[in-house]
Scaffold this active site. Structure first.
Site, short mmCIF file in Angstrom:
data_model
loop_
_atom_site.label_atom_id
_atom_site.label_comp_id
_atom_site.label_asym_id
_atom_site.label_seq_id
_atom_site.Cartn_x
_atom_site.Cartn_y
_atom_site.Cartn_z
N TYR A 122 0.78 -1.23 0.00
CA TYR A 122 0.00 0.00 0.00
C TYR A 122 0.82 1.29 0.00
CZ TYR A 122 -3.95 -3.06 0.42
OH TYR A 122 -4.88 -4.04 0.17
N PHE A 406 -10.16 -4.35 10.48
CA PHE A 406 -11.34 -4.33 9.65
C PHE A 406 -11.00 -4.70 8.21
CE2 PHE A 406 -9.58 -0.06 10.16
CZ PHE A 406 -9.36 0.31 8.85
#
Length: 406
Positions: A122, A406
């Site tokens: 990322y 999450f």
């Protein structure tokens, strides 16, 4: 065949988009799974890549508030990002992330955050490592509290799911409002993600236990944990797996951890996602026996640099200019930004510090100082004393902490 990127339109497409990453974890979402997930992830926030009528990749954005130094800020929680193994190395992930970031920006969310299944991915999309986490795997008898601590205070009760749904959210909210890295939780999130107890979520452990600490007659802390058993006879081992444990004060934090560390007939303690400065390290008498290991935590992306800097609180007075040298996805973030008395504006001033948007994400919550970034080659001083001025402005009293994945 051409690929199309758009948000999903029905439950079948939702299942396909979420199932792209599920493929790698042995999870094919059922219709029931998709219906439940769609209660917290709106379909219009789930992008998919289509080849003909088939979904081959997906990426979702949960609508959150993220607590930053100064208070909660709207934030997209990036989740279920995946490309099927049949379609790797075709630029589909970049197309997904570009479309998603454009959508987040258009919605006026200044921040995006994620947990990285693979931390090498990322950075190239502008995310920076914003927090670290501790994992503790200790023998319970070695994790005893110091003997010089005050005597036990308060009372701990085990409660059922209905009472937990009433008692726990107010405690969490008190902690969330002052803890950088914490996320907002909707009622559906509480019911289905935090207090849900589906058998497949237990991973070989028992049912979820919900413990509420009361101090002075009021809820002041809680713990969610499971007990796992393995082996037999003299080799039987029972482990406390702590999902989360919070206190609204230092006193409450001490007492909820006292409860966990003194549960009888248990042999080991397994805790994930603690901050690197959690008081448990100094509350126990043998820190080394905790066998704490450091891992990457929350990754953060400034989607709108000006709005994100303006939404943050600052520790000191003074004027600091930050030069965002590049942002491959959102060119409008590139440039110099002056922070002065809480006001943020574009400027031509000489910068105090130069860095890419991902490195600014690493500093934003206070997880890393600009000096640390500079030593790692991720930031550069633009004016004499600029790094020190920036660190004084961005300083925090506690390390950021995201207590859930999450």
């Amino acid at each position: 065949m051409a690929y199309r990127v758009r948000t999903v339109r029905d439950l079948g497409e939702f299942r396909g988009a979420a199932g792209a990453i599920g493929h790698y974890f042995g999870w094919a979402p059922s219709e029931e799974d998709a219906e439940r997930f769609a209660r917290v992830l709106p379909p219009e926030r789930l992008h998919a890549v289509f080849e003909g009528g088939a979904v081959v990749a997906g990426a979702g954005a949960l609508p959150f508030e993220l607590t930053v130094p100064g208070g909660p800020v709207r934030c997209a929680g990036i989740t279920v990002v995946g490309v099927l193994p049949t379609h790797r190395r075709r630029g589909l992930l970049r197309r997904l992330m570009t479309a998603q970031l454009a959508d987040v920006h258009e919605r006026g969310e200044p921040l995006a955050a994620l947990w990285a299944s693979e931390e090498t991915i990322y950075g190239r999309f502008g995310y920076g490592l914003a927090s670290l986490q501790l994992m503790i795997q200790a023998e319970r008898t070695d994790a005893a509290l110091r003997q010089d601590l005050p005597a036990r205070e308060g009372q701990v009760r085990l409660v059922d799911a209905d009472e937990a749904l009433r008692r726990l959210p107010p405690v969490y909210e008190r902690v969330r409002r002052r803890s950088a890295g914490f996320l907002s939780r909707s009622p559906d999130w509480w019911e289905h993600r935090i207090l849900g107890d589906r058998p497949e979520w237990r991973r070989g452990a028992g049912p979820l236990n919900r413990a509420v600490l009361e101090l002075d007659g009021r809820p002041a802390g809680y713990a969610l944990y499971r007990l796992a058993q393995e082996g037999s006879g003299i080799d039987w081992k029972r482990t406390i797996r702590v999902q989360e444990a919070f206190g609204v004060s230092d006193r409450a934090t001490r007492e909820i951890w006292r409860f966990l560390l003194e549960i009888d007939w248990t042999d080991a303690l397994d805790v994930w996602r603690l901050p690197v400065d959690h008081p448990l390290l100094l509350l126990t008498s043998r820190m080394n026996a905790l066998r704490a290991t450091v891992q990457d935590g929350l990754w953060l992306r400034l989607v709108d640099v000006g709005a994100a800097l303006a939404a943050r609180g600052y520790r000191a007075d003074g004027r600091v200019t930050v030069d965002v040298t590049h942002d491959d996805q959102l060119a409008g973030n590139v440039g110099r930004w002056t922070i002065d008395g809480g006001d943020v504006r574009r400027t031509r001033r000489r910068p105090d510090v130069r860095l890419a948007v991902g490195a600014l994400g690493a500093a934003y919550l206070g997880g890393f100082s600009f000096a640390e970034l500079a030593r790692a080659g991720l930031a550069e001083e633009g004016a004499r004393g600029g790094i020190a001025r920036a660190d004084a402005l961005f300083a925090t009293s506690e390390k950021p902490w995201c207590p859930e994945n999450f």
